[in-house]
Design an enzyme around this catalytic site. Structure first.
Site, PDB file in Angstrom:
ATOM      1  N   ASP A  60       0.915  -0.949  -0.078  1.00 52.59           N
ATOM      2  CA  ASP A  60       0.040  -0.223   0.006  1.00 52.59           C
ATOM      3  C   ASP A  60       0.848   1.232  -0.154  1.00 52.59           C
ATOM      4  O   ASP A  60       2.114   1.023   0.447  1.00 52.59           O
ATOM      5  CB  ASP A  60      -0.987  -0.054   1.374  1.00 52.59           C
ATOM      6  CG  ASP A  60      -1.703   1.366   1.560  1.00 52.59           C
ATOM      7  OD1 ASP A  60      -2.433   1.460   0.683  1.00 52.59           O
ATOM      8  OD2 ASP A  60      -1.640   1.947   2.641  1.00 52.59           O
ATOM      9  N   ASP A  72       0.205   4.797   0.863  1.00 49.55           N
ATOM     10  CA  ASP A  72       0.052   6.129   1.893  1.00 49.55           C
ATOM     11  C   ASP A  72      -0.130   5.224   3.229  1.00 49.55           C
ATOM     12  O   ASP A  72      -0.957   4.529   3.445  1.00 49.55           O
ATOM     13  CB  ASP A  72      -1.382   6.816   1.708  1.00 49.55           C
ATOM     14  CG  ASP A  72      -1.259   7.604   0.395  1.00 49.55           C
ATOM     15  OD1 ASP A  72      -0.187   8.107   0.034  1.00 49.55           O
ATOM     16  OD2 ASP A  72      -2.585   8.093  -0.067  1.00 49.55           O
TER      17      ASP A  72
HETATM   18  P1  B16 Z   1      -6.674  10.207  -4.045  1.00 51.74           P
HETATM   19  P2  B16 Z   1      -3.535   4.218  -0.017  1.00 51.74           P
HETATM   20  C1  B16 Z   1      -5.451   6.128  -0.136  1.00 51.74           C
HETATM   21  O1  B16 Z   1      -4.124   5.577  -0.457  1.00 51.74           O
HETATM   22  C2  B16 Z   1      -5.384   6.945   1.151  1.00 51.74           C
HETATM   23  O2  B16 Z   1      -4.916   6.410   2.336  1.00 51.74           O
HETATM   24  C3  B16 Z   1      -6.884   7.458   1.314  1.00 51.74           C
HETATM   25  O3  B16 Z   1      -6.668   8.468   2.419  1.00 51.74           O
HETATM   26  C4  B16 Z   1      -7.178   8.484   0.265  1.00 51.74           C
HETATM   27  O4  B16 Z   1      -8.706   8.743   0.189  1.00 51.74           O
HETATM   28  C5  B16 Z   1      -7.131   7.445  -1.043  1.00 51.74           C
HETATM   29  O5  B16 Z   1      -5.930   6.859  -1.291  1.00 51.74           O
HETATM   30  C6  B16 Z   1      -7.554   8.174  -2.355  1.00 51.74           C
HETATM   31  O6  B16 Z   1      -6.423   9.108  -2.712  1.00 51.74           O
HETATM   32  O7  B16 Z   1      -7.531  11.098  -3.583  1.00 51.74           O
HETATM   33  O8  B16 Z   1      -5.091  10.581  -4.130  1.00 51.74           O
HETATM   34  O9  B16 Z   1      -6.903   9.367  -5.028  1.00 51.74           O
HETATM   35  O10 B16 Z   1      -3.581   4.093   1.766  1.00 51.74           O
HETATM   36  O11 B16 Z   1      -4.586   3.202  -0.528  1.00 51.74           O
HETATM   37  O12 B16 Z   1      -2.137   4.099  -0.625  1.00 51.74           O
HETATM   38 MG    MG Z   2      -2.760   3.252   3.272  1.00 55.19          MG
END
Ligand code: B16
Ligand code: MG
Length: 213
Positions: free
Chosen positions: A9, A11
């Site tokens: 993953d 973030d």
């Molecule tokens: P975006 P991950 C996720 O990333 C984030 O944890 C989450 O907080 C966010 O809303 C989601 O990506 C979508 O992100 O707005 O940049 O498309 O943890 O799956 O890497």
């Molecule tokens: Mg994450």
């Protein structure tokens, strides 16, 4: 080798973008007069942008049309994109690069499985775009975590059976997604207390590739 690939993953596992997400949602919420705090922000971990907006709107006093919601999500993403331009190598989470390097040296493939549609921009900012063999992200899928789609897509791009992949996740939604994909899962950070995970660690600084092979 027990696993032929590790799917990370992004973030919360490889990079810390929590504060950028928080600041961007906070700006939007303040402009709309909606209460938002860091506890609510925690619920957005691993959740797609539109689903995150629905959680933010739980505190709204009025209802919004689908078009207004789309515009709001776009606005938040504009603020977020400005904030991630300031990211650099220092945003890489402790132990992540070492763990990835160790896996690659053992011949294990590495991929990203992220809900974020900003994955390429983030990896470019932190200098890790070339590090991964394959990237599956929010642009590749319709159903986001806890659906298994992004991890299955990563395995498909790698050409490796899901059961030969292990996922690293920091969100409960991501742990569910990995299990639904028939993959083992290393839960780190906020997800480390999840009883369904295969392995648990405080972060990638707290676990070695040899511990899971
Ligand atoms: P975006 P991950 C996720 O990333 C984030 O944890 C989450 O907080 C966010 O809303 C989601 O990506 C979508 O992100 O707005 O940049 O498309 O943890 O799956 O890497
Ligand atoms: Mg994450």
């Amino acid at each position: 080798m027990k696993y032929e690939a590790i799917i990370f993953d992004l973030d919360g596992v490889v990079v810390s973008t929590d504060n950028c997400h928080y600041e961007a949602w906070k700006q939007l919420a303040d402009e709309e007069g909606i209460y938002f705090d860091r506890t609510i922000n925690e619920r957005l971990r691993g959740v797609s942008r539109m689903e995150s907006l629905e959680i933010v709107l739980e505190k709204a006093e009025k209802s919004y049309t689908e078009d207004e919601k789309f515009q709001m999500a776009e606005r938040k993403n504009g603020y977020y994109k400005e904030l991630i331009k300031k990211l650099d190598k220092t945003a890489i989470l402790e132990g992540a690069e070492e763990f990835i390097t160790d896996a690659k040296s053992k011949g294990i493939k590495v991929a990203i499985g992220s809900s974020s549609k900003n994955t390429i921009a983030i990896l470019t900012q932190i200098g890790l775009l070339e590090t991964f063999d394959k990237i599956a992200d929010g642009n590749d899928i319709k159903n986001s975590k806890p659906a298994p789609d992004v991890f299955l897509k990563a395995a498909e791009k790698l050409g490796i059976e899901p059961t030969k992949c292990v996922v690293v996740e920091d969100a409960d939604a991501g742990v569910e997604a990995a299990l639904a994909a028939n993959m083992d899962v290393i839960a780190v950070g906020y997800a480390s207390a999840n009883p369904k995970c295969t392995y648990s660690a405080k972060g990638l600084f707290d676990i070695k590739v040899d511990d899971i092979m």
